[in-house]
Motif scaffolding. Sequence first.
Motif, short mmCIF file in Angstrom:
data_model
loop_
_atom_site.label_atom_id
_atom_site.label_comp_id
_atom_site.label_asym_id
_atom_site.label_seq_id
_atom_site.Cartn_x
_atom_site.Cartn_y
_atom_site.Cartn_z
N ILE A 28 -1.06 -11.11 -5.96
CA ILE A 28 -2.03 -10.25 -6.17
C ILE A 28 -1.77 -9.07 -4.94
O ILE A 28 -2.19 -7.93 -5.14
N VAL A 29 -1.33 -9.64 -3.85
CA VAL A 29 -1.21 -8.83 -2.74
C VAL A 29 0.18 -7.70 -3.11
O VAL A 29 0.09 -6.38 -3.15
N ASP A 30 1.08 -8.12 -3.94
CA ASP A 30 2.16 -7.12 -4.34
C ASP A 30 1.80 -6.12 -5.54
O ASP A 30 2.14 -5.24 -5.42
N ILE A 31 0.73 -6.64 -6.39
CA ILE A 31 0.10 -5.89 -7.33
C ILE A 31 -0.73 -4.76 -6.57
O ILE A 31 -0.53 -3.56 -6.95
N PHE A 32 -1.18 -5.14 -5.54
CA PHE A 32 -2.02 -3.99 -4.86
C PHE A 32 -1.30 -3.12 -3.97
O PHE A 32 -1.50 -1.85 -4.08
N ASP A 33 -0.38 -3.55 -3.31
CA ASP A 33 0.88 -2.89 -2.72
C ASP A 33 1.48 -1.72 -3.70
O ASP A 33 1.59 -0.55 -3.44
N SER A 34 1.82 -2.34 -4.79
CA SER A 34 2.68 -1.51 -5.81
C SER A 34 1.84 -0.34 -6.57
O SER A 34 2.38 0.80 -6.40
N PHE A 35 0.50 -0.75 -6.61
CA PHE A 35 -0.48 0.33 -7.27
C PHE A 35 -0.75 1.30 -6.12
O PHE A 35 -0.64 2.50 -6.54
N THR A 36 -0.97 1.04 -4.87
CA THR A 36 -1.04 1.89 -3.87
C THR A 36 0.02 2.96 -3.68
O THR A 36 -0.18 4.01 -3.47
N VAL A 37 1.28 2.26 -3.60
CA VAL A 37 2.41 3.15 -3.50
C VAL A 37 2.66 4.03 -4.49
O VAL A 37 2.90 5.17 -4.54
N SER A 38 2.63 3.60 -5.79
CA SER A 38 2.52 4.43 -6.97
C SER A 38 1.60 5.53 -7.28
O SER A 38 1.99 6.47 -7.80
N THR A 39 0.52 5.27 -6.71
CA THR A 39 -0.61 6.25 -6.77
C THR A 39 -0.61 7.27 -5.57
O THR A 39 -0.62 8.44 -5.79
N MET A 40 -0.10 6.76 -4.43
CA MET A 40 -0.56 7.39 -3.22
C MET A 40 0.72 7.92 -2.41
O MET A 40 0.67 8.85 -1.66
N PHE A 69 -7.29 -1.84 2.14
CA PHE A 69 -8.57 -1.30 1.93
C PHE A 69 -9.02 -1.17 0.31
O PHE A 69 -10.06 -1.55 -0.05
N TYR A 70 -8.00 -0.71 -0.46
CA TYR A 70 -8.39 -0.51 -1.88
C TYR A 70 -8.28 -1.63 -2.51
O TYR A 70 -8.97 -1.66 -3.54
N GLY A 71 -7.29 -2.55 -2.31
CA GLY A 71 -7.75 -3.78 -2.84
C GLY A 71 -8.89 -4.65 -2.55
O GLY A 71 -9.42 -5.13 -3.55
N SER A 72 -9.58 -4.49 -1.63
CA SER A 72 -10.81 -5.09 -1.07
C SER A 72 -11.77 -4.51 -1.72
O SER A 72 -12.82 -5.13 -2.51
N VAL A 73 -12.08 -2.95 -1.95
CA VAL A 73 -12.88 -2.24 -2.82
C VAL A 73 -12.79 -2.48 -4.28
O VAL A 73 -13.68 -2.76 -5.00
#
Length: 197
Positions: free
Chosen positions: A32-44, A54-58
């Motif tokens: 789950i943490v890796d999914i949020f990290d990857s998604f954040t890096v690919s988007t931002m 932060f965005y994982g929590s939101v």
Amino acid sequence: MFVLIVLALFVRFSISRFKEIPKGFQNVMEAIVDIFDSFTVSTMGESKRRFASFYGSVFLFILFSNLWGLLGMRPPTSDLATTLALALMTFFMVQYYGITTKGIGNYLKGFLDPMPFLLPLNVIGELANPVSLSFRLFGNIVGGVIIMGLIYAALPGILKIGIPAVLHIYFDVFSGVLQSFIFVMLSMIFVSGAIEE
């Protein structure tokens, strides 16, 4: 919030037993943490990985709020106050990072681009972001709540057991996950656009 807090406490107190070679529950949490990290890096971008928690929590808050309808209760995101508060967080983050990364002068000068006479349109466009973010999430969730309420009211007794379950899959699960994803992705794009490398 209660479910998320209990889950966070459970994960926190399980950390002491985490092994270097993960298995079971630790694998799930790390995925789950890796999914949020990857998604954040690919988007931002890689330099904005710090926003992942932060965005994982939101995302989890919006997702759990949207899925609350499965328990027969009104989802918190079907209240405009909740979605507007989430959208205002994004709005103030955009303003904060825009000013801190570009400086107040350059940030305000950006409203005059590409032509100075477009200042009113640029200001309206900036103010429209939290409105569109909040109304998109609110409208989709409250629309599902209203449709499910009408279906329950229209169906006679025994039919309320089977038919609505299929519709809950769309209105609560599919739409809930999709709207959580869209809100977080748009918020990431707005904040990322405000940060100048």
